[in-house]
Design a protein around this motif. Sequence first.
Motif, PDB file in Angstrom:
ATOM      1  N   ASN A  54       0.812  -1.216   0.000  1.00  0.00           N
ATOM      2  CA  ASN A  54       0.000   0.000   0.000  1.00  0.00           C
ATOM      3  C   ASN A  54       0.849   1.272   0.000  1.00  0.00           C
ATOM      4  O   ASN A  54       0.299   2.371  -0.088  1.00  0.00           O
ATOM      5  CB  ASN A  54      -0.923   0.011   1.215  1.00  0.00           C
ATOM      6  CG  ASN A  54      -1.951  -1.105   1.167  1.00  0.00           C
ATOM      7  OD1 ASN A  54      -2.239  -1.657   0.116  1.00  0.00           O
ATOM      8  ND2 ASN A  54      -2.493  -1.454   2.328  1.00  0.00           N
ATOM      9  N   SER A  55       2.178   1.113   0.113  1.00  0.00           N
ATOM     10  CA  SER A  55       3.059   2.277   0.238  1.00  0.00           C
ATOM     11  C   SER A  55       3.777   2.629  -1.058  1.00  0.00           C
ATOM     12  O   SER A  55       4.649   3.500  -1.060  1.00  0.00           O
ATOM     13  CB  SER A  55       4.094   2.039   1.342  1.00  0.00           C
ATOM     14  OG  SER A  55       3.466   1.871   2.604  1.00  0.00           O
ATOM     15  N   ILE A  56       3.454   1.947  -2.150  1.00  0.00           N
ATOM     16  CA  ILE A  56       4.070   2.283  -3.428  1.00  0.00           C
ATOM     17  C   ILE A  56       3.016   2.784  -4.401  1.00  0.00           C
ATOM     18  O   ILE A  56       1.842   2.454  -4.289  1.00  0.00           O
ATOM     19  CB  ILE A  56       4.841   1.091  -4.046  1.00  0.00           C
ATOM     20  CG1 ILE A  56       3.878  -0.008  -4.525  1.00  0.00           C
ATOM     21  CG2 ILE A  56       5.859   0.521  -3.076  1.00  0.00           C
ATOM     22  CD1 ILE A  56       4.559  -1.063  -5.366  1.00  0.00           C
ATOM     23  N   GLN A  57       3.473   3.567  -5.361  1.00  0.00           N
ATOM     24  CA  GLN A  57       2.626   4.014  -6.457  1.00  0.00           C
ATOM     25  C   GLN A  57       2.863   3.057  -7.617  1.00  0.00           C
ATOM     26  O   GLN A  57       3.720   3.267  -8.461  1.00  0.00           O
ATOM     27  CB  GLN A  57       2.970   5.454  -6.851  1.00  0.00           C
ATOM     28  CG  GLN A  57       2.708   6.475  -5.767  1.00  0.00           C
ATOM     29  CD  GLN A  57       1.236   6.587  -5.421  1.00  0.00           C
ATOM     30  OE1 GLN A  57       0.374   6.559  -6.296  1.00  0.00           O
ATOM     31  NE2 GLN A  57       0.936   6.708  -4.138  1.00  0.00           N
ATOM     32  N   GLY A  58       2.133   1.957  -7.616  1.00  0.00           N
ATOM     33  CA  GLY A  58       2.344   0.943  -8.625  1.00  0.00           C
ATOM     34  C   GLY A  58       1.908  -0.415  -8.103  1.00  0.00           C
ATOM     35  O   GLY A  58       1.041  -0.500  -7.221  1.00  0.00           O
ATOM     36  N   THR A  59       2.520  -1.468  -8.619  1.00  0.00           N
ATOM     37  CA  THR A  59       2.152  -2.832  -8.257  1.00  0.00           C
ATOM     38  C   THR A  59       3.344  -3.537  -7.628  1.00  0.00           C
ATOM     39  O   THR A  59       4.387  -3.714  -8.272  1.00  0.00           O
ATOM     40  CB  THR A  59       1.685  -3.618  -9.498  1.00  0.00           C
ATOM     41  OG1 THR A  59       0.552  -2.963 -10.074  1.00  0.00           O
ATOM     42  CG2 THR A  59       1.292  -5.037  -9.119  1.00  0.00           C
ATOM     43  N   GLY A  93       8.678  -3.909  -7.612  1.00  0.00           N
ATOM     44  CA  GLY A  93       7.435  -3.891  -8.373  1.00  0.00           C
ATOM     45  C   GLY A  93       7.541  -3.039  -9.613  1.00  0.00           C
ATOM     46  O   GLY A  93       8.644  -2.711 -10.069  1.00  0.00           O
ATOM     47  N   TYR A  94       6.373  -2.673 -10.139  1.00  0.00           N
ATOM     48  CA  TYR A  94       6.300  -1.975 -11.417  1.00  0.00           C
ATOM     49  C   TYR A  94       5.314  -0.812 -11.317  1.00  0.00           C
ATOM     50  O   TYR A  94       4.297  -0.913 -10.636  1.00  0.00           O
ATOM     51  CB  TYR A  94       5.831  -2.937 -12.516  1.00  0.00           C
ATOM     52  CG  TYR A  94       6.756  -4.116 -12.706  1.00  0.00           C
ATOM     53  CD1 TYR A  94       7.746  -4.094 -13.678  1.00  0.00           C
ATOM     54  CD2 TYR A  94       6.647  -5.236 -11.883  1.00  0.00           C
ATOM     55  CE1 TYR A  94       8.605  -5.173 -13.839  1.00  0.00           C
ATOM     56  CE2 TYR A  94       7.500  -6.321 -12.038  1.00  0.00           C
ATOM     57  CZ  TYR A  94       8.482  -6.278 -13.023  1.00  0.00           C
ATOM     58  OH  TYR A  94       9.332  -7.348 -13.167  1.00  0.00           O
ATOM     59  N   PRO A 116      11.945  -5.054 -12.640  1.00  0.00           N
ATOM     60  CA  PRO A 116      11.182  -4.142 -11.775  1.00  0.00           C
ATOM     61  C   PRO A 116      11.772  -2.735 -11.791  1.00  0.00           C
ATOM     62  O   PRO A 116      13.000  -2.561 -11.795  1.00  0.00           O
ATOM     63  CB  PRO A 116      11.328  -4.789 -10.389  1.00  0.00           C
ATOM     64  CG  PRO A 116      11.572  -6.231 -10.666  1.00  0.00           C
ATOM     65  CD  PRO A 116      12.377  -6.265 -11.922  1.00  0.00           C
ATOM     66  N   ASN A 117      10.901  -1.746 -11.829  1.00  0.00           N
ATOM     67  CA  ASN A 117      11.382  -0.368 -11.842  1.00  0.00           C
ATOM     68  C   ASN A 117      11.006   0.398 -10.574  1.00  0.00           C
ATOM     69  O   ASN A 117      11.178   1.611 -10.503  1.00  0.00           O
ATOM     70  CB  ASN A 117      10.879   0.377 -13.084  1.00  0.00           C
ATOM     71  CG  ASN A 117       9.360   0.465 -13.138  1.00  0.00           C
ATOM     72  OD1 ASN A 117       8.663  -0.151 -12.337  1.00  0.00           O
ATOM     73  ND2 ASN A 117       8.851   1.241 -14.082  1.00  0.00           N
ATOM     74  N   ILE A 118      10.489  -0.325  -9.591  1.00  0.00           N
ATOM     75  CA  ILE A 118      10.219   0.274  -8.282  1.00  0.00           C
ATOM     76  C   ILE A 118      10.887  -0.589  -7.212  1.00  0.00           C
ATOM     77  O   ILE A 118      10.778  -1.821  -7.241  1.00  0.00           O
ATOM     78  CB  ILE A 118       8.713   0.345  -7.980  1.00  0.00           C
ATOM     79  CG1 ILE A 118       7.987   1.256  -8.953  1.00  0.00           C
ATOM     80  CG2 ILE A 118       8.474   0.841  -6.550  1.00  0.00           C
ATOM     81  CD1 ILE A 118       6.483   1.305  -8.734  1.00  0.00           C
TER      82      ILE A 118
END
Length: 427
Positions: free
Chosen positions: A166-171, A342-343, A354-356
């Motif tokens: 829930n703390s990332i902007q993405g998946t 994640g992405y 992954p770019n996150i």
Amino acid sequence: MTARPYQLVIFGASGFTGQFVVEEVARVADGVEFRDQGLRWAVAGRSRKKLEDVLQWAADRLAKPHLKSIDIIICDINDAASLAEMCKKASVVLDCVGPYRFFGEPVVKACVENGTHFIDISGEAQFLESMYVTYDSQAADKGAYVIGSCGFDSIPADMGVLFTRNSIQGTLTSVESFLSLKSGPEGTCLHDGTWQSAIHVVADRSNLRKLRKQLAFKPLPVVGKRLKKRGLLFYSNEVKQYSIPFLGSDYSVVKRTQRYLYENLKETPVQYSAYAAVGGLLSVIKLMFAGFFFLLFTTFSFGRSLLIKYPTFFTFGYLSKEGPTQKQMDESSFSMTFFGEGYTQVQDSQLRKPNIKICTQVSGPEIGYVTTPIAMVQAAVTILKEPDSLPKRGGVYTPGAAFSKTKLIERLNKHGLHFTVISRSEN
């Protein structure tokens, strides 16, 4: 659920862990959330004298004389009628009687049959998964929530993965967690009840494999980069310590949560691996010796008897029949650090790495008798206060499956556990 005499009943309140759950419930009952209407609660067990003693103990520690008048329910794990009577009086039963593989099912059965919600603090994967097989459908019919592993095993891990997601902007597609324990000059110590559970879990692991074959779940889809496998002992550059796979139930609990979220809420499943940081070379040598004797002695009944009889010797003082001193508890703490990838867009998972990257942490006080009561009690309070945020049907759930849409993490943050974001980066 119609109103019952007690919102919470602590079963096994006079046990070593149970006494600290009593103390935590007493704190919460006098807190802001129950200031207006109060909290109706009681303690339950076999011995009235022992239950009176634990209420006196809590009254003295908290300087709350009124605790001595808390209601007492007499019931016995071997008396189904007494368990049923206890459950009929409670909205939620907090079961503190382990090892659960021996003593848990009668309480689950009584709760389900009487439409009572059930919470335990088990770290025993076979018990947790067998309760799902046996009681999920019946619990759904009765509208009862049976939620296992609501203590140190495995609230920090399961809710920590959800917090990271829930703390990332993405998946988020994969997470590794590393548990670190800290202690003061007197070291750390756990009561030998935890040790006994671990002995029986390892000794009976073949039955767990049979149970999982019976479940025959399809593998969850792997989204994006597959999480790499680590060795049985490795040096972690992430936490700068030697580490081993975490031997508790965290992995199986988180995997069950991810399966529920994928199959029922259509959420992207997160790959997960759990590890424990063990320190430097000296710690590794001690661990190797302890692990060798543990695995050897758990293979035969006489060896298991020796392990149970002499926990302090076989664990280099980490476990004892007396449990930790107050000073040891005060000086102990834990942190669980999560490294996630994640992405920004899930379709990118088929095209590139992954770019996150994200690092989060769950930290808190001593694991067995401070963090565990906090987590267990806040899980129970969440059931009482947020019924509309729970799954629509009753059943047997993991913490993450039951509480993914609730404010449990916020509640834990207010009561001594801390969920924080350490770093975030996007390529």
